[in-house]
Every structure is written in C-alpha cells, then in structure tokens.
Design a protein around this motif. Structure first.
Motif, mmCIF file in Angstrom:
data_model
loop_
_atom_site.group_PDB
_atom_site.id
_atom_site.type_symbol
_atom_site.label_atom_id
_atom_site.label_comp_id
_atom_site.label_asym_id
_atom_site.label_seq_id
_atom_site.Cartn_x
_atom_site.Cartn_y
_atom_site.Cartn_z
ATOM 1 N N ASN A 12 0.824 -1.210 0.000
ATOM 2 C CA ASN A 12 0.000 0.000 0.000
ATOM 3 C C ASN A 12 0.859 1.262 0.000
ATOM 4 O O ASN A 12 1.781 1.400 0.802
ATOM 5 C CB ASN A 12 -0.921 0.017 1.224
ATOM 6 N N GLY A 13 0.539 2.173 -0.918
ATOM 7 C CA GLY A 13 1.253 3.437 -0.983
ATOM 8 C C GLY A 13 2.649 3.352 -1.555
ATOM 9 O O GLY A 13 3.384 4.330 -1.556
ATOM 10 N N LEU A 14 3.042 2.159 -2.042
ATOM 11 C CA LEU A 14 4.424 1.922 -2.476
ATOM 12 C C LEU A 14 5.385 2.257 -1.346
ATOM 13 O O LEU A 14 6.523 2.706 -1.571
ATOM 14 C CB LEU A 14 4.781 2.738 -3.718
ATOM 15 N N ILE A 15 4.929 2.060 -0.117
ATOM 16 C CA ILE A 15 5.761 2.372 1.039
ATOM 17 C C ILE A 15 6.816 1.283 1.195
ATOM 18 O O ILE A 15 6.497 0.116 1.436
ATOM 19 C CB ILE A 15 4.900 2.504 2.307
ATOM 20 N N GLY A 16 8.044 1.683 1.030
ATOM 21 C CA GLY A 16 9.155 0.752 1.055
ATOM 22 C C GLY A 16 10.352 1.384 0.379
ATOM 23 O O GLY A 16 10.404 2.596 0.172
ATOM 24 N N VAL A 17 11.333 0.557 0.028
ATOM 25 C CA VAL A 17 12.531 1.018 -0.671
ATOM 26 C C VAL A 17 12.445 0.555 -2.119
ATOM 27 O O VAL A 17 12.233 -0.638 -2.377
ATOM 28 C CB VAL A 17 13.805 0.484 0.000
ATOM 29 N N LEU A 18 12.612 1.485 -3.057
ATOM 30 C CA LEU A 18 12.435 1.180 -4.474
ATOM 31 C C LEU A 18 13.712 1.435 -5.266
ATOM 32 O O LEU A 18 14.567 2.233 -4.872
ATOM 33 C CB LEU A 18 11.306 2.025 -5.075
ATOM 34 N N ASN A 19 13.793 0.739 -6.399
ATOM 35 C CA ASN A 19 14.880 0.937 -7.334
ATOM 36 C C ASN A 19 14.579 2.192 -8.165
ATOM 37 O O ASN A 19 13.605 2.203 -8.915
ATOM 38 C CB ASN A 19 15.023 -0.280 -8.249
ATOM 39 N N PRO A 20 15.388 3.256 -8.058
ATOM 40 C CA PRO A 20 15.077 4.503 -8.775
ATOM 41 C C PRO A 20 15.112 4.349 -10.293
ATOM 42 O O PRO A 20 14.477 5.136 -11.010
ATOM 43 C CB PRO A 20 16.162 5.465 -8.286
ATOM 44 N N ARG A 21 15.830 3.346 -10.776
ATOM 45 C CA ARG A 21 15.891 3.146 -12.229
ATOM 46 C C ARG A 21 14.501 2.911 -12.798
ATOM 47 O O ARG A 21 14.127 3.463 -13.836
ATOM 48 C CB ARG A 21 16.811 1.959 -12.546
ATOM 49 N N PHE A 22 13.700 2.094 -12.115
ATOM 50 C CA PHE A 22 12.342 1.808 -12.590
ATOM 51 C C PHE A 22 11.398 2.971 -12.312
ATOM 52 O O PHE A 22 10.495 3.259 -13.104
ATOM 53 C CB PHE A 22 11.823 0.524 -11.953
ATOM 54 N N LEU A 23 11.606 3.660 -11.194
ATOM 55 C CA LEU A 23 10.759 4.803 -10.860
ATOM 56 C C LEU A 23 10.916 5.927 -11.875
ATOM 57 O O LEU A 23 9.932 6.484 -12.375
ATOM 58 C CB LEU A 23 11.116 5.324 -9.465
ATOM 59 N N TYR A 24 12.155 6.271 -12.188
ATOM 60 C CA TYR A 24 12.399 7.371 -13.119
ATOM 61 C C TYR A 24 11.967 7.015 -14.543
ATOM 62 O O TYR A 24 11.518 7.886 -15.294
ATOM 63 C CB TYR A 24 13.878 7.758 -13.108
ATOM 64 N N LYS A 25 12.084 5.762 -14.899
ATOM 65 C CA LYS A 25 11.731 5.358 -16.263
ATOM 66 C C LYS A 25 10.221 5.330 -16.472
ATOM 67 O O LYS A 25 9.715 5.744 -17.522
ATOM 68 C CB LYS A 25 12.320 3.988 -16.570
ATOM 69 N N HIS A 26 9.482 4.866 -15.479
ATOM 70 C CA HIS A 26 8.043 4.647 -15.662
ATOM 71 C C HIS A 26 7.169 5.667 -14.916
ATOM 72 O O HIS A 26 6.016 5.882 -15.314
ATOM 73 C CB HIS A 26 7.682 3.233 -15.219
ATOM 74 N N LEU A 27 7.669 6.259 -13.845
ATOM 75 C CA LEU A 27 6.921 7.226 -13.035
ATOM 76 C C LEU A 27 5.562 6.677 -12.596
ATOM 77 O O LEU A 27 5.142 5.611 -13.026
ATOM 78 C CB LEU A 27 6.743 8.545 -13.796
#
Length: 312
Positions: free
Chosen positions: A152-167
């Motif tokens: 829920n909420g994407l609460i956690g630690v994420l890989n920024p490579r996927f975040l920046y690419k897909h938003l």
C-alpha cells in the motif's frame, strides 16, 4: 550509497503530524547519505513548510495539486535528480518504520523494483481500527504467499531506475496498485523483508468507508491492464492479480466465517473478544457497501475524491 526519502503531504495534514514524522524518519539508520524530502501541494508561505525546515529535512512546495499523491512523488523524483539516489524510499506522514527498516530493505537485486516489510496498525483503539488491525495480519500472510505483492502506498525502498523510467500514473486513483501491476507485467518482483512498519488506520466508520471506496474504485481501473497481464508468462502472478480484483469485491461471502470466529477472537483478544467480534462483522458489512458504491460510481463515470482521514 545514497538514499532519498520522499514523503508526499496533503493540504489537510496538521503541523504536529508532520513534525512527528520528520523526527521519526531522521532517526532511521542508513550506512550512506540520506536525504529526506517532504513534497507539499501548497506554497513556500505554508507555515508547515517553515516548521519542517528546522528539522534537517528538505521541502518542496510545488504550488499545485496536480496528480495528487502520484504527482507529488513524481515532482519529488524530478527535484532529486541532482542528488542521484541509489535508492528511493517512499513513506506517508503516518508511517512509522522500524529503526533499521532502510537497511533491511536496501538489498535490491536486479529484477526487484520494491522491498518492504509487514504492516501493523498502531492506533487500534477504536471500533473499526481494531478490525483493521486484524485485517492487516491477513494481509501480511497474503504478502508472504502471493505472487502479486502490492505494498500500500508503495511504502518501502524502491529501485530509482524503474521509478524514473516509468513514473507514477497521475490519472490513477490508486497509483500504488497501478505501478505495481505495470512492474509485475514487466517481469519485475516485489520482495518482503523481515521487519515491521507501523501506520494508522481509519478510526471512524465514515473514514474507513471513504478509504475503501477509493481503493475499490482504483481496483476497477486496473482492469485496463487485463490484456497486459494476460500476456505475462507468470501464471502465479496472473492468478494472484485476478483474485485480488475479484474476491476482494465480495467480502460478504466470508461473513459466515467471521460469525464462526468468536471462540478464536475470545482467545486472541481475551477481554476485548466480543468487541472485536462485533467490530469485524460491521467491518465486513461496511466493506461490502464500499465495494458496491465504488462499482456504481465507476459505472456512472463519477469521480471518487480523496477525503482526509482523522489523525490520531
């Protein structure tokens, strides 16, 4: 290693909640450089912005509510590009992760887009929040066995490579489930680490109904990805995704199991067994009403608004 922490802030959050959040997140352990960014929909003149600047956190006043929470996170990512984070963590203002949460969730393999821990409720004093507290224990079990892990909420630690690419999708009511679906369709994974993260539950029936109606509405929007999900090579993911978008809409089917659960609740909660039993029955009925209301609104093409919950 550099980690950026993004906390989206709605206009309705009070200053004390934000100060408590900043103090808590500042105490999180991390072996490298840590930058905490609170993203406001308001302006620099917001009194809450000034109060946070004294607590060793960065503040972004974006002067718009475009995309709501998803828009705030996307704008936060853009503001952090120069920082070049190796990891990105997302929290809400009521998130209370364990002190070593970032360390436990920072080991992301190549195909893992997010890592988080089990969730627990820390304000289970009201009628409805007691039932939600038990619900979270079921969710924790499902997070462990499900092939479609959606935090829920994407609460956690994420890989920024996927975040920046897909938003994040700023048109999605539940941007977290939307992003999770897209990442799983790409063959990426979400992992559950050992540990605990505490957060608040709605404490009134009205807040609970509004929250779950919005979640159900967002779930209906996810059917737009059906063809994409169907093309996935992972049968376990497809089945988990389908179950999460079908069985959750008919909670009344499980009411007989709740009615038979009194002995277990009496043992589990002892003096509060009867209270939790009654709360769980009401919880199930309100959940079903929220599902039906979401379906009706969706079919009518009506928008579902985010209603700020009462904070404890």
């Amino acid at each position: 290693m550099r980690i950026a922490i993004i906390v989206p802030v709605s206009p309705q959050e009070d200053a004390k909640t934000l100060l408590d959040s900043a103090k808590w997140l500042n105490n999180l352990k991390f072996p490298g450089e840590k930058k905490i960014l609170y993203v406001f929909d308001g302006s620099e003149k917001d009194e809450r912005v000034e109060s946070l600047k004294n607590l060793k956190v960065d503040v972004l006043a974006r002067n718009t509510n475009r995309g709501k929470r998803a828009g705030a996170i996307n704008d936060g990512l853009k503001a952090l590009k120069k920082f070049k984070p190796d990891l990105v963590a997302i929290f809400d203002v009521d998130s209370r992760p364990e002190e070593d949460f970032l360390i436990k969730c920072s080991d992301l393999n190549g195909d893992v887009y997010i890592k988080s821990t089990k969730r627990y409720i820390y304000n289970d004093y009201s009628f409805i929040s007691k039932a939600v507290s038990l619900e979270y224990r079921l969710i924790n079990f499902l997070l462990r066995i499900s092939a479609f892990k959606q935090f829920n909420g994407l609460i956690g630690v994420l890989n920024p490579r996927f975040l920046y690419k897909h938003l994040l999708n700023e048109d999605a009511i539940t941007e977290d489930a939307d992003f999770a679906t897209r990442m799983h369709c790409l063959g990426l994974k979400a992992e559950l680490a050992e540990g605990k993260l505490f957060e608040q539950s709605p404490v009134t029936v009205k807040d609970f109904f509004n929250q779950r109606k919005r979640w159900y509405y967002g779930g209906l929007q996810l059917w737009n990805y059906f063809k994409l999900v169907a093309r996935s090579r992972k049968l376990s993911f497809k089945l988990s995704w389908l179950f999460s978008l079908t069985l959750t809409f008919i909670p009344a089917v499980f009411l007989p199991l709740i009615l038979l659960s009194l002995p277990a609740l009496l043992v589990y909660r002892k003096n509060e067994g009867f209270k939790v039993y009654a709360a769980f029955i009401i919880y199930c009925l309100v959940l079903q009403a929220a599902a039906l209301s979401a379906v009706i609104s969706y079919l009518r093409g009506e928008k579902v608004k985010w209603v700020p919950p009462k904070r404890s």
